[in-house]
Scaffold this motif. Sequence first.
Motif, PDB file in Angstrom:
ATOM      1  N   LYS A  21      43.087  19.841  23.074  1.00  0.00           N
ATOM      2  CA  LYS A  21      42.128  19.110  21.970  1.00  0.00           C
ATOM      3  C   LYS A  21      41.126  18.164  22.689  1.00  0.00           C
ATOM      4  CE  LYS A  21      42.587  14.408  20.023  1.00  0.00           C
ATOM      5  NZ  LYS A  21      43.003  13.050  19.699  1.00  0.00           N
ATOM      6  N   LEU A  25      39.618  18.343  15.006  1.00  0.00           N
ATOM      7  CA  LEU A  25      39.975  19.687  14.289  1.00  0.00           C
ATOM      8  C   LEU A  25      41.962  19.594  15.255  1.00  0.00           C
ATOM      9  CD1 LEU A  25      40.590  22.610  13.138  1.00  0.00           C
ATOM     10  CD2 LEU A  25      38.824  23.071  16.195  1.00  0.00           C
ATOM     11  N   ASP A  27      44.061  17.349  16.137  1.00  0.00           N
ATOM     12  CA  ASP A  27      44.425  16.317  15.224  1.00  0.00           C
ATOM     13  C   ASP A  27      44.881  16.640  14.054  1.00  0.00           C
ATOM     14  OD1 ASP A  27      45.124  14.298  16.889  1.00  0.00           O
ATOM     15  OD2 ASP A  27      42.982  13.388  16.908  1.00  0.00           O
ATOM     16  N   VAL A 300      35.512   5.311  20.705  1.00  0.00           N
ATOM     17  CA  VAL A 300      36.331   6.239  21.429  1.00  0.00           C
ATOM     18  C   VAL A 300      35.794   7.609  20.837  1.00  0.00           C
ATOM     19  CG1 VAL A 300      38.627   7.466  21.838  1.00  0.00           C
ATOM     20  CG2 VAL A 300      38.985   4.768  21.777  1.00  0.00           C
ATOM     21  N   SER A 301      35.252   7.993  21.655  1.00  0.00           N
ATOM     22  CA  SER A 301      33.965   9.654  20.830  1.00  0.00           C
ATOM     23  C   SER A 301      33.598  10.402  22.096  1.00  0.00           C
ATOM     24  CB  SER A 301      32.920   8.916  20.577  1.00  0.00           C
ATOM     25  OG  SER A 301      32.005   9.855  19.880  1.00  0.00           O
ATOM     26  N   THR A 331      33.387  11.526  27.001  1.00  0.00           N
ATOM     27  CA  THR A 331      32.819  12.219  27.328  1.00  0.00           C
ATOM     28  C   THR A 331      32.276  13.445  27.353  1.00  0.00           C
ATOM     29  OG1 THR A 331      33.733  13.919  28.517  1.00  0.00           O
ATOM     30  CG2 THR A 331      35.154  13.745  27.691  1.00  0.00           C
ATOM     31  N   GLY A 356      35.654  10.115  30.670  1.00  0.00           N
ATOM     32  CA  GLY A 356      36.842  11.199  30.849  1.00  0.00           C
ATOM     33  C   GLY A 356      37.369  11.659  29.163  1.00  0.00           C
ATOM     34  N   PHE A 357      38.468  11.935  29.446  1.00  0.00           N
ATOM     35  CA  PHE A 357      39.953  12.267  27.723  1.00  0.00           C
ATOM     36  C   PHE A 357      40.930  11.858  28.359  1.00  0.00           C
ATOM     37  CE2 PHE A 357      41.912  14.105  25.078  1.00  0.00           C
ATOM     38  CZ  PHE A 357      40.731  13.517  23.476  1.00  0.00           C
ATOM     39  N   ASN A 358      41.220  10.598  27.525  1.00  0.00           N
ATOM     40  CA  ASN A 358      41.991  10.190  28.335  1.00  0.00           C
ATOM     41  C   ASN A 358      43.037   9.440  26.916  1.00  0.00           C
ATOM     42  OD1 ASN A 358      43.977   8.044  28.716  1.00  0.00           O
ATOM     43  ND2 ASN A 358      43.904   7.493  30.554  1.00  0.00           N
ATOM     44  N   ALA A 359      44.355   9.966  26.190  1.00  0.00           N
ATOM     45  CA  ALA A 359      44.485  10.091  25.082  1.00  0.00           C
ATOM     46  C   ALA A 359      45.611   8.516  25.318  1.00  0.00           C
ATOM     47  CB  ALA A 359      45.718  11.324  24.597  1.00  0.00           C
ATOM     48  N   ALA A 362      42.772   6.183  24.999  1.00  0.00           N
ATOM     49  CA  ALA A 362      42.504   6.005  23.476  1.00  0.00           C
ATOM     50  C   ALA A 362      43.121   5.119  22.584  1.00  0.00           C
ATOM     51  CB  ALA A 362      42.245   7.466  23.205  1.00  0.00           C
ATOM     52  N   TYR A 366      41.980   1.614  20.771  1.00  0.00           N
ATOM     53  CA  TYR A 366      42.218   1.323  19.177  1.00  0.00           C
ATOM     54  C   TYR A 366      43.212   0.099  18.581  1.00  0.00           C
ATOM     55  CZ  TYR A 366      40.401   5.958  18.235  1.00  0.00           C
ATOM     56  OH  TYR A 366      40.137   7.349  18.006  1.00  0.00           O
ATOM     57  N   GLU A 379      28.610  13.014   9.887  1.00  0.00           N
ATOM     58  CA  GLU A 379      30.398  12.653  10.527  1.00  0.00           C
ATOM     59  C   GLU A 379      31.502  13.125   8.909  1.00  0.00           C
ATOM     60  OE1 GLU A 379      32.792  12.698  12.412  1.00  0.00           O
ATOM     61  OE2 GLU A 379      31.830  10.867  13.874  1.00  0.00           O
ATOM     62  N   LEU A 383      37.814  10.520  12.477  1.00  0.00           N
ATOM     63  CA  LEU A 383      40.146  10.404  12.293  1.00  0.00           C
ATOM     64  C   LEU A 383      39.692   8.592  13.039  1.00  0.00           C
ATOM     65  CD1 LEU A 383      41.432  13.242  13.376  1.00  0.00           C
ATOM     66  CD2 LEU A 383      41.113  12.380  11.165  1.00  0.00           C
ATOM     67  N   GLY A 384      39.038   8.736  13.528  1.00  0.00           N
ATOM     68  CA  GLY A 384      38.364   7.462  14.692  1.00  0.00           C
ATOM     69  C   GLY A 384      38.769   6.008  13.153  1.00  0.00           C
TER      70      GLY A 384
HETATM   71  P1  ADP Z   1      35.656  14.451  16.481  1.00  0.00           P
HETATM   72  O1  ADP Z   1      36.412  15.582  15.967  1.00  0.00           O
HETATM   73  O2  ADP Z   1      34.155  15.074  15.446  1.00  0.00           O
HETATM   74  O3  ADP Z   1      35.769  14.535  18.032  1.00  0.00           O
HETATM   75  P2  ADP Z   1      36.946  12.830  15.035  1.00  0.00           P
HETATM   76  O4  ADP Z   1      36.665  11.038  14.676  1.00  0.00           O
HETATM   77  O5  ADP Z   1      37.222  13.647  13.591  1.00  0.00           O
HETATM   78  O6  ADP Z   1      35.767  13.462  15.994  1.00  0.00           O
HETATM   79  O7  ADP Z   1      38.453  12.997  16.134  1.00  0.00           O
HETATM   80  C1  ADP Z   1      38.478  12.215  17.039  1.00  0.00           C
HETATM   81  C2  ADP Z   1      39.744  12.822  17.949  1.00  0.00           C
HETATM   82  O8  ADP Z   1      39.627  12.738  19.539  1.00  0.00           O
HETATM   83  C3  ADP Z   1      40.548  10.182  17.743  1.00  0.00           C
HETATM   84  O9  ADP Z   1      41.530  11.590  17.506  1.00  0.00           O
HETATM   85  C4  ADP Z   1      39.506  10.140  19.392  1.00  0.00           C
HETATM   86  O10 ADP Z   1      40.688   8.978  19.454  1.00  0.00           O
HETATM   87  C5  ADP Z   1      39.614  11.320  19.580  1.00  0.00           C
HETATM   88  N1  ADP Z   1      39.073  11.710  21.563  1.00  0.00           N
HETATM   89  C6  ADP Z   1      37.401  11.336  21.313  1.00  0.00           C
HETATM   90  N2  ADP Z   1      37.378  11.470  22.410  1.00  0.00           N
HETATM   91  C7  ADP Z   1      38.195  10.954  23.690  1.00  0.00           C
HETATM   92  C8  ADP Z   1      38.471  10.915  25.066  1.00  0.00           C
HETATM   93  N3  ADP Z   1      37.553  10.640  25.273  1.00  0.00           N
HETATM   94  N4  ADP Z   1      40.005  10.560  25.229  1.00  0.00           N
HETATM   95  C9  ADP Z   1      40.858  10.482  24.148  1.00  0.00           C
HETATM   96  N5  ADP Z   1      40.098  11.174  22.911  1.00  0.00           N
HETATM   97  C10 ADP Z   1      39.480  11.167  22.480  1.00  0.00           C
END
Ligand code: ADP
Length: 478
Positions: A21, A25, A27, A300-301, A331, A356-359, A362, A366, A379, A383-384
């Motif tokens: 991920k 997309l 998600d 988170v972005s 990131t 960084g990216f950290n699920a 995140a 939320y 946009e 999903l955020g």
């Molecule tokens: P986009 O697809 O344009 O990045 P969306 O809002 O549709 O934006 O989806 C972003 C998804 O990715 C969400 O689930 C968000 O929580 C996640 N996400 C984005 N950046 C990070 C990050 N740095 N670490 C963890 N999750 C992230």
Amino acid sequence: MFENNKMKILFVSAEVSPYAKTGGLADVAGSLPPALAGLGADVRVVMPRYRQIDAKMEYLTDFPVRVGTKIETCIIRETKMNDNVPVYFVDNYNYFDRDGIYCYFDDARRYAFFCFAVLEMLPKLGFKPDIIHCNDWHTGPVCMLLKENYKNIDFYKDVASIFTIHNLKYQGNFPKEVFNLFNLSGHLFTPETSEFYGMFSFMKCGLVFSDKINTVSRVYAEEIQTPNYGEGMDGILKNRSQDLSGILNGLGYELFDPEKDPHIYFNYSKDTIHKKYENKKSLQKEMGLPQSDVPLLGVVSRLSGQKGLDLIMDKFKDMMEQDIQFVLLGTGDPYYENGFNELKKVYPDKLGLHIGFNAGLAQKIYAGCDMFLMPSRFEPCGLGQMISLRYGTVPVVRATGGLAETITDYNMNPVKGNGFSFAEFSADMLLDAVNRAVIMYRSKPAEWKKLVGKSMLQDFSWKKSAQSYMELYNLITG
Ligand code: ADP
């Protein structure tokens, strides 16, 4: 009509959650197919097998794939998503056994290989879909190859394609020589077909050759037919407006569930909302912020120009004068990474920053924040804001695309309002919306609590949207 009366769908995506991920997309690719299966479709997913994927998988077959003049080996492995949706992994060590997902010098060749492999794979697996559902630029050439090449093969003569735009900004435009990888006749590299200002465009192949196009919100479907949002493709989208629709993304409600989410500090529901505030305190601690009841804003972005982070940076000082805290996880573009790193030095006790990216983190954001900011320039769906609503965190957004479709401004409409929004893309308007939210949080706690409770009851699951996809599939297959 359909064999076993089941609609057969192959869902093609470069990323699929939970396997790989980078954004929304994944998600969608990880939650729409199970929702379609729930409606009775025989849906299967295919994606590249990147190194990071550690799911248990089974070898199915291997075969040669020709890309340009080279013949390469493709290995297909399979796993099951949610125990019932087959996921096929397309493997080639040269192309996909790498640390990251995208941004390699040979991305054109990697995804050309993927597109060929998808079409070569199906007859070998004996799975003949009614519809191949392609997603974003990486998969566009599947639509072109299907219509211009594979349709001559009996197996493919009744197979249709849909192309979903998750983000029109990323088009996969490459030097014209890339067209040669597809071994197609030159009349398919023209401004009416795959050429985009002298480049070969993966995205355009999807837009031109698919049977239907859709995107991830109704508002974005309208916006992209205008020069402001069309990224140069508005002409072709306007031409195909009869075939273009918008279906709002849903959220995987089982995955994003504050009552069960294993990542957050304390599970909670609307009825145990006090535990949300325990999450806030734990998040403040983890992010190195003082544990206090000041409004906590989160982001988170992906750090990209799309997300309107420049507006936040512009007004950061003004926001901080309100005595609030801010956490940001993201990131991407070094311009924003450096910008927020600098702000962290100025506001060490007010800004919690994780580049960084950290699920897992995140989810904690939320759950732990009071408000969630998405001041996007554009946009497609977003999903955020939906995840935030589910976790009782009030969204503050710019009204564009899916954000305009999902968030109603509370001040403008207190009955339907579920967040705060502003129309003009300007830092002043963002500051105004943040101030309105912060003032309400401070001065009307009971009303705020009601707003939070109401948000948590909204339904942005796939229930309705998956049904809309089934209707779209039915429209194509008659
Ligand atoms: P986009 O697809 O344009 O990045 P969306 O809002 O549709 O934006 O989806 C972003 C998804 O990715 C969400 O689930 C968000 O929580 C996640 N996400 C984005 N950046 C990070 C990050 N740095 N670490 C963890 N999750 C992230």
